[in-house]
Design a protein around this motif. Structure first.
Motif, mmCIF file in Angstrom:
data_model
loop_
_atom_site.group_PDB
_atom_site.id
_atom_site.type_symbol
_atom_site.label_atom_id
_atom_site.label_comp_id
_atom_site.label_asym_id
_atom_site.label_seq_id
_atom_site.Cartn_x
_atom_site.Cartn_y
_atom_site.Cartn_z
ATOM 1 N N HIS A 1 -5.452 6.002 -12.597
ATOM 2 C CA HIS A 1 -4.557 4.803 -12.442
ATOM 3 C C HIS A 1 -3.549 5.143 -11.143
ATOM 4 C CE1 HIS A 1 -1.859 1.486 -13.578
ATOM 5 N NE2 HIS A 1 -1.014 2.275 -13.540
ATOM 6 N N PHE A 2 -3.110 6.265 -10.995
ATOM 7 C CA PHE A 2 -2.038 6.646 -10.334
ATOM 8 C C PHE A 2 -2.853 6.661 -8.901
ATOM 9 C CE2 PHE A 2 -0.233 9.443 -7.100
ATOM 10 C CZ PHE A 2 1.062 9.142 -7.019
ATOM 11 N N ASN B 1 -4.668 3.196 -7.496
ATOM 12 C CA ASN B 1 -3.211 2.222 -7.217
ATOM 13 C C ASN B 1 -2.932 2.667 -5.666
ATOM 14 O OD1 ASN B 1 -3.265 0.270 -9.430
ATOM 15 N ND2 ASN B 1 -1.963 1.642 -10.364
ATOM 16 N N SER B 2 -2.795 3.775 -5.335
ATOM 17 C CA SER B 2 -2.215 4.315 -4.323
ATOM 18 C C SER B 2 -3.341 3.755 -3.004
ATOM 19 C CB SER B 2 -1.892 5.875 -4.325
ATOM 20 O OG SER B 2 -1.119 6.154 -5.153
ATOM 21 N N ASN C 1 -5.512 1.428 -3.235
ATOM 22 C CA ASN C 1 -5.593 0.177 -3.121
ATOM 23 C C ASN C 1 -4.474 -0.240 -2.298
ATOM 24 O OD1 ASN C 1 -8.075 -0.204 -4.488
ATOM 25 N ND2 ASN C 1 -6.894 -0.395 -6.365
ATOM 26 N N SER C 2 -3.033 0.356 -2.478
ATOM 27 C CA SER C 2 -1.898 -0.144 -1.752
ATOM 28 C C SER C 2 -2.237 0.238 -0.199
ATOM 29 C CB SER C 2 -0.730 0.666 -2.057
ATOM 30 O OG SER C 2 -0.600 0.357 -3.461
ATOM 31 N N GLU D 1 5.104 5.797 -4.960
ATOM 32 C CA GLU D 1 5.387 4.647 -6.114
ATOM 33 C C GLU D 1 6.135 3.539 -5.580
ATOM 34 O OE1 GLU D 1 3.417 5.395 -8.243
ATOM 35 O OE2 GLU D 1 4.796 5.943 -10.374
ATOM 36 N N VAL E 1 5.169 1.872 -2.871
ATOM 37 C CA VAL E 1 4.201 0.963 -2.739
ATOM 38 C C VAL E 1 3.836 0.202 -3.674
ATOM 39 C CG1 VAL E 1 1.796 1.008 -1.482
ATOM 40 C CG2 VAL E 1 3.585 2.246 -0.640
ATOM 41 N N ARG E 2 3.461 0.873 -4.917
ATOM 42 C CA ARG E 2 3.056 -0.011 -6.077
ATOM 43 C C ARG E 2 4.352 -0.858 -6.541
ATOM 44 N NH1 ARG E 2 2.144 1.946 -11.728
ATOM 45 N NH2 ARG E 2 2.882 3.834 -11.168
ATOM 46 N N PHE E 3 5.342 -0.527 -6.711
ATOM 47 C CA PHE E 3 6.648 -1.286 -7.561
ATOM 48 C C PHE E 3 7.123 -2.086 -6.522
ATOM 49 C CE2 PHE E 3 5.820 2.000 -10.545
ATOM 50 C CZ PHE E 3 5.680 1.527 -11.582
ATOM 51 N N GLU E 4 7.151 -1.686 -5.246
ATOM 52 C CA GLU E 4 7.754 -2.687 -4.311
ATOM 53 C C GLU E 4 9.372 -2.622 -4.403
ATOM 54 O OE1 GLU E 4 5.579 -6.142 -4.030
ATOM 55 O OE2 GLU E 4 4.304 -5.367 -2.526
#
Length: 361
Positions: A169-170, A173-174, A176-177, A228, A230-233
């Motif tokens: 997941h982490f 996600n990183s 993809n970001s 993080e 980048v994922r949560f903005e």
């Protein structure tokens, strides 16, 4: 075999063996009557009772934690007192209950008293030497076990941290970001890759590190927060408010990162509007206080194995002087507070010569 069971076997076996030895020696010179045998039974019972009370008093007064210089005079004085008490008990029972003169070979009362007390004192000093020697040997073994357990916990923490950074997941996600940023903002994408590589490298290079300076730990935390972000903005915001005095003190590696990760996972990620992660650090009364706050309540907060592992590592490194508590700071905020004693500046940081790169998103 438990220590308590072994203790009572040694107590009963030791005193009974001593009585049998005395009876055997005396039997070469005179017949053994039932009164004399009974007197040695009294010796066994009194010896077990008084040495057990002596052991109890020593444990209650903390003699096991004393240095040899502090312990020696206390043992000498205590064994003299117990030897006198043992003499009075055995002699009183022999004279007035069993009507037996156990010391007829000694002419004077003074000689009888001195000989009996000195013999008893030598016997009890031997008892003390065995008891405290075994206890200190056991403490040494326990310290060795704790040392190896700490090494295992440190390795476990490193592997858990690595698993955290590389779980699908982490990690995906990183990636993809970063992929989305390549076309929009290549410079920022390059910085994200650099941060991800730095976080992975610092984790892999932490094999033998038990503690790092708080400043070095904050560098890892900043890198983690930047990834993080980048994922949560805009849902993820953070503040680091650590006193300069606290930055040089040692903390277990990945301790603060674990608290921050826990705050994001169970706080920011669970709130639609996100929230602020605050990292604070200060020195109060010779203790380092580290506090990480996040949005949420303990009704939804789940500490999990990360916090349990952090507590155990603190216990192994600093003993009962350290603690980690999680509580509601107010109706909408949860705080995790680690308190550990101030120690000397630790070993060189995990990654040397590499300055922290703050998020420039």
């Amino acid at each position: 075999m438990s220590r308590t069971y072994a203790y009572w076997i040694c107590q009963l076996g030791g005193w009974a063996g001593y009585a049998v030895m005395r009876i055997t020696l005396i039997s070469f010179f005179q017949p053994i009557t039932w009164e004399r045998a009974a007197s040695y039974a009294v010796l066994v019972v009194a010896g077990v009772l008084y040495t057990h009370l002596y052991r109890y008093a020593a444990k209650r007064r903390g003699w096991m934690q004393m240095s040899l210089g502090q312990l020696a005079p206390r043992v000498v004085g205590a064994t003299l007192g117990v030897a006198a008490l043992l003499y009075l008990t055995v002699d009183g029972m022999g004279r007035y209950v069993l009507e037996l003169d156990l010391y007829e070979e000694i002419d004077s009362q003074t000689g009888m008293l001195l000989a009996s007390v000195v013999n008893g004192w030598i016997l009890l000093m031997l008892w003390s030497l065995i008891y405290f020697g075994v206890h200190y040997f056991w403490n040494y073994r326990r310290a060795e076990v704790d040392k190896w357990k700490l090494e295992a916990q440190a390795e476990t923490a490193r592997l858990k941290a690595l698993k955290l950074q590389l779980n699908p997941h982490f990690f995906f996600n990183s990636l993809n970001s970063v992929r989305a940023l390549i076309a929009e903002d290549p410079d920022r994408a390059q910085r994200m890759v650099t941060r991800l590589a730095r976080l992975l490298r610092s984790t892999l290079q932490a094999d033998d590190m038990k503690t790092v300076s708080l400043e070095e730990e904050l560098s890892t935390v900043r890198t983690y927060l930047a990834l993080e972000k980048v994922r949560f903005e805009d849902r993820l915001r953070h503040r680091i408010e650590v006193d300069d005095e606290a930055r040089s003190h040692p903390v277990p590696f990945m301790l603060v990162q674990t608290l921050v990760e826990n705050g994001i996972k169970h706080g920011v990620a669970c709130c639609q509007e996100g929230g602020v992660i605050t990292v604070g650090g200060t020195v109060v009364d010779e203790a380092l206080h580290i506090c990480v706050t996040n949005p949420g309540t303990l009704d939804t907060e789940e500490g999990g194995t990360g916090l349990d592992n952090a507590r155990e590592r603190l216990q192994l490194l600093f003993g009962t002087e350290a603690s980690l508590t999680v509580e509601n700071a107010d109706a909408e905020t949860v705080s995790a507070t680690a308190v550990l004693p101030v120690r000397a500046v630790p070993e060189p940081p995990v990654v040397q010569g590499e300055a922290s790169v703050l998020a420039r998103d």
